[in-house]
Each structure stands twice: as structure tokens, then as C-alpha cells.
Write an enzyme that holds these catalytic residues in place. Sequence first.
Site, short mmCIF file in Angstrom:
data_model
loop_
_atom_site.label_atom_id
_atom_site.label_comp_id
_atom_site.label_asym_id
_atom_site.label_seq_id
_atom_site.Cartn_x
_atom_site.Cartn_y
_atom_site.Cartn_z
N PRO A 74 68.81 28.72 61.15
CG PRO A 74 68.33 26.52 60.81
CD PRO A 74 67.82 27.88 60.80
CD GLU A 75 72.83 32.63 58.12
OE1 GLU A 75 74.10 32.92 57.73
OE2 GLU A 75 71.96 33.54 58.31
#
Length: 271
Positions: free
Chosen positions: A2-3
Site C-alpha cells: 500500500p502506497e
Amino acid sequence: MPELPEVEVTRLSFAPAIAGAKVLDVRVGLPLRWPLGCEPGALLGRQVLQVRRRGKYLLIDLSTGLLLVHLGMSGSLRFGPPGLPAGKHDHFDLLTDRGLLRLHDPRRFGAVVYADSEQHAVAQKLLGHLGVEPLGDGFSAQMFADGLKKRQAPVKQVLLAGELVVGVGNIYASEALFLACIRPTTRSSRISKPRAARLHRAICDVLAQAVAQGGSSLRDFSNAQGQNGYFQLQANVYDRTGQACRVCAAPIKRLVQGQRSTFYCPLCQKP
DNA sequence: CCATATACCTGGCAGC
DNA sequence: TGCTGCCAGGTATATG
């Protein structure tokens, strides 16, 4: 996984459905990166007001206090019908009268942390030093150029540090630098204003596009409803070592900066 | 103050 | 098949 785009897509996928829900039960599994910071039972009966995002953190506002949720490297959230048995890697459940919010995180670098308020010490420790939101109004080419000028580290590491601008992780840092034609090793302070403006534009574009496409991410991302991204965003450089640059056909190079892999095109990207 | 290394943890994969 | 070593989207904290 997850960015910022993946976190935002996750937020959008369950925030409307959980708003107004009442907490019926809380289950904690194996320890995550940080302790919850309260007795799970203390949350019962509270109402979920809204879900916000700050950098890669989700902030779940309750009628009293809030939960800070971070997905770490391998975390994902699901919001769905209750009753599914918890799997080996499901380490936090928030059961509400509108459904079950569940954190799945094999590596357990993620966390769910309770804070009485955003100003509270625990929250400040995690959020206090964060830079500006790249998709918000505060992220201007001017302030970005000024911020870059003040730092000596390689530009890739300045982006990853998240103290100038938040949400740019290892994949999008490489991709944004490619789009801006800047070498990841370039000293931040030596980036001219026009090039800073170009990088600013690239960051905005790549993140906004990834959000619009449902959290592109190149592997196994899915939102809180379990739907995958559309995978339309193909990487130009990330994880493409030795493959031909899509622009000039030169072989993409890999290097290590701060123990993280960086990918770039040796011809397109100038020091 | 700054820059760099370390720690946390599991799973997937290439190579033998 | 099974072992070993390396790699992985993050970031607070320790160390120089």
C-alpha cells in the site's frame, strides 16, 4: 502493497458504508507493529463517524477518539458481512452493526492504534512529522521546489522520507522520477526549479491516476470490497531491471538506496 | 541536526 | 521434494 493510492482506494471503498455504524465487538489477533493502546472492550458502543486519510494512515473517527490504521507492507482491509471465520493472518476485527472491518496482514508491519484525539501524544508521534498531502491544496510546485532545495539527500530518499510530501512509496517514487526524467540519485538540493516543477507534476499525475484506476498496484492489491485494481497503470521502470525502457529502449537499471531497490532509465533520467 | 543502518515478520521465488 | 538465501509496497528507532 500500500502506497497512498491503495490506501485512498481502500478508504473510498468502505468509508460511506461504515459511517454511522455502531461498534459491537473488537477482536485482536497476533501483535501488530504497535499495541492498540486501549482495552478492546472500551470501544464497544462507540459510533464510527467518518474515515479520513493522512499519508498512508487511515483515521477512523469515533464518537469518542479515533483509530489510526496503517497497512504496513502487506496489510489490507476488508469490510463485509460478519460471520466469516478469521484466517491465520487476520489480526484485527472491528465488528459493527453495518458489517465487519477486518485487517489482513501476513507480515504484521501494519497497526491499529487508538488515540483520544489527533493531538494526543500517540497520534502526534505517528502523524506529527508528516509532510504535505500530494493530492491536496497545500502541495504547490513552489513549496515543493523550496523543500527540495533545503535537503542534501538523494531525491529518491527525500520522497520516501515523507517529511516533505507524504504518500509516495517505493514504486511511485521510481515511477515519478522516471516521468520527470530525474535520476533517483540526484542530490535534492541541486534540482532546478523547472525540474522540481516537473517532478511535482509527475507526482500529482501518477498518484491521481493510480487512485482513479482503482489502486493500480502492480501485484495483488484489492480494495475493502475485495475488488482488484484495473492494472491499467503499467510500470515504466519499477521491477523492470534489464528490460527495455518504453521510451528509449535502453535497459532499465536497478540500484539500492537506503536498503530499498530503485529502478531508473540510465538514458532518459539525467543527474 | 543530519544521514545511514536496524528492527519488526511472513511468504514467494530462484537455484541447488 | 526440500532446503537456502534473497527479495518484497513501510517507518520508528538506534547509531554514527
